[in-house]
Design a protein around this motif. Structure first.
Motif, PDB file in Angstrom:
ATOM      1  N   PRO A  48       0.802  -1.229   0.000  1.00  0.00           N
ATOM      2  CA  PRO A  48       0.000   0.000   0.000  1.00  0.00           C
ATOM      3  C   PRO A  48       0.837   1.283   0.000  1.00  0.00           C
ATOM      4  O   PRO A  48       1.949   1.328   0.517  1.00  0.00           O
ATOM      5  N   SER A  49       0.262   2.316  -0.568  1.00  0.00           N
ATOM      6  CA  SER A  49       0.908   3.633  -0.623  1.00  0.00           C
ATOM      7  C   SER A  49      -0.139   4.682  -0.974  1.00  0.00           C
ATOM      8  O   SER A  49      -1.042   4.416  -1.768  1.00  0.00           O
ATOM      9  N   THR A  52       3.569   8.106  -2.164  1.00  0.00           N
ATOM     10  CA  THR A  52       4.595   7.770  -3.144  1.00  0.00           C
ATOM     11  C   THR A  52       3.951   7.473  -4.495  1.00  0.00           C
ATOM     12  O   THR A  52       4.368   8.005  -5.531  1.00  0.00           O
ATOM     13  N   GLN A 132      11.808   8.945  -0.975  1.00  0.00           N
ATOM     14  CA  GLN A 132      11.396   9.660   0.234  1.00  0.00           C
ATOM     15  C   GLN A 132      12.577  10.479   0.747  1.00  0.00           C
ATOM     16  O   GLN A 132      12.426  11.637   1.163  1.00  0.00           O
ATOM     17  N   LEU A 264       5.094  10.466   6.767  1.00  0.00           N
ATOM     18  CA  LEU A 264       3.672  10.156   6.714  1.00  0.00           C
ATOM     19  C   LEU A 264       3.471   8.775   6.065  1.00  0.00           C
ATOM     20  O   LEU A 264       4.303   8.371   5.254  1.00  0.00           O
TER      21      LEU A 264
HETATM   22  N1   CP Z   1       5.930   8.361   2.852  1.00  0.00           N
HETATM   23  C1   CP Z   1       5.389   7.342   2.167  1.00  0.00           C
HETATM   24  O1   CP Z   1       6.091   6.473   1.625  1.00  0.00           O
HETATM   25  O2   CP Z   1       4.028   7.331   2.165  1.00  0.00           O
HETATM   26  P1   CP Z   1       3.139   6.254   1.415  1.00  0.00           P
HETATM   27  O3   CP Z   1       3.366   4.931   2.113  1.00  0.00           O
HETATM   28  O4   CP Z   1       1.743   6.750   1.548  1.00  0.00           O
HETATM   29  O5   CP Z   1       3.618   6.177   0.004  1.00  0.00           O
END
Ligand code: CP
Length: 305
Positions: A48-49, A52, A132, A264
């Motif tokens: 999940p993301s 990114t 990141q 985050l």
């Molecule tokens: N910072 C980051 O990688 O957030 P996601 O997991 O939402 O991509």
């Protein structure tokens, strides 16, 4: 052809050039609106993301390109047992560049061995998250005007937090940087990182369990979430998840010039009453991720304005 698997794949000069390019994109977005016309990004997210994946997609669209991909391994043929190598051999015939997130450490590296197009590691297990880190570096540069001579506190899950591992590696190459590593005993930075980076390179660092006593000295406080998905048992997660909660009261201990960063998503390690504090930079940081990914896509596709 170049891939981005680890932030150390980039020299300091290359990182500085990406930061300059991202800053120029912020100032002059129209100049970049068509530079990737007819190019396709494949966003392969086996984990999940929100930030990114969507910032990669927004980045490619704002460069005039297109996006294909999936946001869930279960909606890809990985669910039928297809290997990463086979997936990549196929996808690189559909796309010009691939951003890939995978729960297994090293999966993007394996992908890069089979790919005929650039692979970007969008996070591999508890290992690395180089885009990141580029986002974090761009944010620190925008907030402070420099990357040298700063005291960086990293707080929370320093064992499983891949963003911290990449950040320590990247910031260690700038001069006069001090690290304060704040975590419960069980979530200290991995031994390999302490030995191979902090000790062997003779970096200026301290480890502590006490956030309040560290706060007054910090320029940057990089908060992290306890990584529930990487724990072997739920009891340990529940015991450790609230080890640190940054509140408005604790912010009174921080410098007026300090900045709070967080990759985050947050769970409850930063109280929402901190969000209005001008020193809270984490939502600006998330926005910066789109611009630095635009700069990175341009570099790896070797396109110019
Ligand atoms: N910072 C980051 O990688 O957030 P996601 O997991 O939402 O991509």
């Amino acid at each position: 052809m170049k891939h981005l698997i680890d932030v150390l794949d980039l020299t300091v000069q290359e990182i500085d050039a990406l930061i300059e390019r991202a800053a120029d994109i912020v100032e002059h977005p129209d100049r970049y609106a068509h530079v990737c016309a007819r190019k396709k990004l494949a966003a392969l997210f086996f984990e999940p993301s929100t930030r990114t994946r969507l910032s990669f997609e927004a980045a490619m669209y704002e460069l005039g390109g297109n996006v294909i991909g999936f946001s869930d391994a279960d909606s890809s043929s990985a669910a039928k047992g297809e290997s990463v190598s086979d997936t990549i051999r196929v996808v690189c015939s559909y796309a010009d560049i691939i951003a890939m997130r995978h729960p297994k450490e090293g999966a993007p590296m394996v992908a890069s061995l089979k790919s005929t197009v650039p692979i970007i590691n969008a996070g591999d297990g508890g290992h690395n998250h180089p885009t990141q880190t580029l986002t974090d570096l761009f944010t620190i540069r925008r907030e402070f005007g420099r990357l040298d001579g700063l005291t960086i506190g990293c707080c929370g899950d320093l064992k499983f937090g891949r963003t911290v591992h990449s950040l320590l590696n990247a910031m260690s190459r700038y001069t006069g940087v001090k690290f304060v590593l704040i975590s419960p005993e069980e979530l200290r930075v991995p031994e390999y990182l302490r030995k191979e980076l902090l000790v062997e390179r003779n970096l200026d660092y301290v480890e502590t369990t006490d956030l309040e006593s560290a706060l007054p000295d910090l320029d940057v406080l990089y908060m992290t979430r306890v990584q529930r998905e990487r724990f072997f048992n739920e009891q340990d997660y529940i015991r450790l998840k609230d080890s640190y909660v940054l509140t408005r009261e604790k912010m009174a201990l921080a410098k007026d010039t300090a900045r709070i960063l967080h990759p985050l998503p947050r769970v409850n390690e930063i109280s929402v009453d901190v969000d209005d504090d001008p020193r809270a930079a984490y939502f600006r940081q998330a926005e910066n991720g789109k611009y630095i990914r635009m700069a990175l896509i341009m570099k790896l596709l070797e396109v110019e304005v």
